[in-house]
Design an enzyme around this catalytic site. Structure first.
Site, PDB file in Angstrom:
ATOM      1  N   HIS A 178      12.903 -93.005 -47.727  1.00  0.00           N
ATOM      2  CA  HIS A 178      13.889 -93.811 -47.843  1.00  0.00           C
ATOM      3  C   HIS A 178      14.107 -94.126 -46.278  1.00  0.00           C
ATOM      4  CE1 HIS A 178      16.564 -91.868 -51.179  1.00  0.00           C
ATOM      5  NE2 HIS A 178      15.406 -91.786 -51.459  1.00  0.00           N
ATOM      6  N   TYR A 201      25.829 -97.433 -50.344  1.00  0.00           N
ATOM      7  CA  TYR A 201      25.265 -96.275 -50.828  1.00  0.00           C
ATOM      8  C   TYR A 201      23.679 -96.348 -50.206  1.00  0.00           C
ATOM      9  CZ  TYR A 201      22.774 -99.314 -53.888  1.00  0.00           C
ATOM     10  OH  TYR A 201      21.843-100.661 -54.168  1.00  0.00           O
ATOM     11  N   HIS A 257      21.293 -98.865 -57.676  1.00  0.00           N
ATOM     12  CA  HIS A 257      22.328 -97.780 -58.009  1.00  0.00           C
ATOM     13  C   HIS A 257      23.459 -98.320 -59.059  1.00  0.00           C
ATOM     14  CE1 HIS A 257      24.101 -93.982 -56.819  1.00  0.00           C
ATOM     15  NE2 HIS A 257      23.097 -93.674 -55.884  1.00  0.00           N
ATOM     16  N   GLU A 261      17.463 -91.557 -63.387  1.00  0.00           N
ATOM     17  CA  GLU A 261      17.781 -90.463 -62.716  1.00  0.00           C
ATOM     18  C   GLU A 261      18.895 -89.742 -63.298  1.00  0.00           C
ATOM     19  OE1 GLU A 261      18.051 -92.248 -58.755  1.00  0.00           O
ATOM     20  OE2 GLU A 261      20.235 -91.878 -58.812  1.00  0.00           O
ATOM     21  N   HIS A 274      13.016 -88.802 -59.811  1.00  0.00           N
ATOM     22  CA  HIS A 274      14.073 -88.500 -58.976  1.00  0.00           C
ATOM     23  C   HIS A 274      13.706 -87.430 -57.959  1.00  0.00           C
ATOM     24  CE1 HIS A 274      18.623 -88.173 -58.432  1.00  0.00           C
ATOM     25  NE2 HIS A 274      18.141 -88.791 -57.456  1.00  0.00           N
ATOM     26  N   ASP A 289      19.815 -83.645 -53.523  1.00  0.00           N
ATOM     27  CA  ASP A 289      20.504 -82.608 -54.187  1.00  0.00           C
ATOM     28  C   ASP A 289      19.655 -82.139 -55.468  1.00  0.00           C
ATOM     29  OD1 ASP A 289      20.793 -85.668 -54.834  1.00  0.00           O
ATOM     30  OD2 ASP A 289      21.727 -85.100 -56.791  1.00  0.00           O
ATOM     31  N   TRP A 333      29.642 -96.093 -58.798  1.00  0.00           N
ATOM     32  CA  TRP A 333      29.033 -95.526 -57.542  1.00  0.00           C
ATOM     33  C   TRP A 333      27.529 -95.695 -57.767  1.00  0.00           C
ATOM     34  CZ3 TRP A 333      26.168 -91.632 -55.712  1.00  0.00           C
ATOM     35  CH2 TRP A 333      25.992 -91.709 -54.330  1.00  0.00           C
TER      36      TRP A 333
HETATM   37  O1  EZ4 Z   1      22.548 -91.091 -55.449  1.00  0.00           O
HETATM   38  O2  EZ4 Z   1      20.857 -88.112 -55.978  1.00  0.00           O
HETATM   39  O3  EZ4 Z   1      17.402 -92.750 -55.854  1.00  0.00           O
HETATM   40  N1  EZ4 Z   1      18.023 -91.781 -55.350  1.00  0.00           N
HETATM   41  C1  EZ4 Z   1      19.277 -91.682 -55.486  1.00  0.00           C
HETATM   42  C2  EZ4 Z   1      20.292 -90.481 -55.299  1.00  0.00           C
HETATM   43  C3  EZ4 Z   1      21.494 -90.324 -55.912  1.00  0.00           C
HETATM   44  C4  EZ4 Z   1      22.009 -89.004 -55.694  1.00  0.00           C
HETATM   45  C5  EZ4 Z   1      23.126 -88.619 -56.548  1.00  0.00           C
HETATM   46  O4  EZ4 Z   1      23.516 -87.095 -56.336  1.00  0.00           O
HETATM   47  O5  EZ4 Z   1      20.060 -92.609 -56.174  1.00  0.00           O
HETATM   48  O6  EZ4 Z   1      20.506 -90.740 -53.913  1.00  0.00           O
HETATM   49 CO    CO Z   2      18.470 -93.964 -57.228  1.00  0.00          CO
END
Ligand code: EZ4
Ligand code: CO
Length: 402
Positions: free
Chosen positions: A122, A159, A212, A262, A312, A316, A402
């Site tokens: 990222h 985000y 997102h 995801e 994904h 988390d 979100w």
């Molecule tokens: O927002 O895992 O592609 N990754 C993402 C993540 C999600 C989180 C949510 O728990 O979109 O950063």
């Molecule tokens: Co994502």
């Protein structure tokens, strides 16, 4: 061999993780991840009260029958809590199988299909310049693929973008944080980011972007078109996918590859998307989609339709899921790419692991099982703390995705 015990560890080495440990009468144990960001304890109670009692005395090799027992046997099917709990059990059992047979899990899934698992990292920053700089650092560290997110002029936060030079972590303690969103501002800004990135880094690096789930299908179609000159590896989660036909609208307008999944829990969330070939990458993860047993079926189904995997891999998803994803990615024929958001040093200490990164690729290591452990003593020093993902509102206050 028989299952004699199951226990759940909840710890917070920088963020919360739920880890299931299944023990056998032969002294072999396996680990599974059941972390559901912002709703962790619901999975804990599902496992402790309802699932673990049904496992005692069972043969840990019977991953298929145990999966069906927990899925069909509950009557109430699907959903993130149920599927994360099933995944925790399933992954722990594959770990046990590998250890009992003295072989890495990838050998139980068909063996190596490639030398390494390509990962993307990222890049993010509060503005275009910072994001380009962040991408440069990742490329220098050897990443061949970079996801880029940037702050948007006129919006206080976005985000995927870290605040104040911290590493990005969406869940926060306290009640859910709120952020403001404007699709118009976003759609104007993103193409400029990718113009800068292509200009700076040339054609070889793979560039990815995550929307997102914030756009309508026609807005996503326009963004996909605007990004075509920059040849993205994928545009992720362009629109929410409960209504799968939205993806047809995107597909009709753009050749930018599409990735989604995801938040999916079973193959049924993606069945039409895959069968109609409206997407290019399926992003379901082992932890939120019922474990290795179910994800293997999803991948094999997707393979028929030229859809590749892109699991994904945010922070988390615990190191247990990271390890499982790497075994899976090494073996699955239609592997595409794996997300890699490195964990904090505290998390890496609590979960010692064999997996490693080298020159753009990750490798799960060749230890029997998954090659990941849990240091329970150290975990106890990081007690659970309630945390939530943020929520998002449009500029007029309307609650949005979100
Ligand atoms: O927002 O895992 O592609 N990754 C993402 C993540 C999600 C989180 C949510 O728990 O979109 O950063
Ligand atoms: Co994502």
């Amino acid at each position: 061999m028989k299952i004699v015990n199951g226990s759940v560890n909840v710890c917070s080495p920088g963020r919360n993780f739920v880890t299931l440990k299944i023990e056998t009468d032969e002294g072999i144990y396996g680990l599974g991840d059941g972390t559901l960001n912002g709703r962790e304890l619901s999975v804990v109670s599902y496992l402790v009260e309802y699932v673990i009692p049904c496992l005692i005395g069972r043969d840990p090799f019977e991953t298929e029958d145990i999966w069906q027992y927990l899925y069909r046997g509950a009557y109430w099917r699907r959903g993130p809590v149920t599927m994360a709990a099933i995944a925790a059990v399933d992954v722990a059992l594959w770990d046990i199988k590998g250890k009992a047979l003295n072989t890495p899990v990838y050998n139980l899934l068909g063996g190596k299909s490639r030398n390494g698992v390509m990962v993307y990292a990222h890049a993010n920053g509060v503005d275009l310049g910072q994001t380009v700089e962040s991408a440069e650092q990742l490329i220098e560290r050897g990443y061949l693929a970079v996801r880029a997110q940037s702050g948007i002029p006129g919006l206080a936060s976005a985000y995927g973008v870290a605040q104040d030079g911290q590493t990005y972590e969406p869940a926060q303690k306290g009640l859910p944080a709120e952020s403001a969103w404007s699709t118009e501002k976003y759609l104007r800004h993103v193409p400029m980011l990718f113009a800068r990135l292509r200009d700076r880094f040339g054609d070889d690096v793979h560039l990815l972007h995550d929307c997102h789930h914030r756009l309508t299908p026609i807005e996503a179609a326009r963004l996909g078109r605007d990004l075509e000159p920059y040849r993205l590896f994928w545009m992720e989660d362009p629109t929410p996918a409960e209504q799968q036909e939205g993806y047809l609208q995107i597909r009709e307008h753009t050749t930018t590859p599409i990735a989604v999944g995801e938040v999916f829990n079973t193959v049924w969330d993606a069945e039409m998307l895959i069968r109609k070939q409206w997407i290019d990458y399926i992003r379901m993860s082992i932890v939120h989609a019922g474990g290795i047993t179910h994800l293997k079926k999803v991948a094999d189904f997707a393979d028929i339709y030229h859809v590749r995997t892109g699991c994904h891999g945010a922070t988390d998803l615990s190191p247990v899921t990271m390890a499982a994803s790497l075994h899976f990615g090494l073996a699955a024929h239609n592997f595409g790419i794996q997300e890699h958001m490195p964990h904090t040093a505290e998390t890496d200490e609590v979960f010692p692991h064999q997996y490693s990164f080298k020159e753009g690729y990750m490798h799960p290591g060749d230890e029997p099982g998954l090659g990941v452990d849990l240091n329970e003593e150290l975990a106890a020093k990081h007690p659970y703390q309630r945390a939530y993902l943020p929520i998002s509102r449009k500029l007029d206050g309307t609650l949005s995705d979100w």
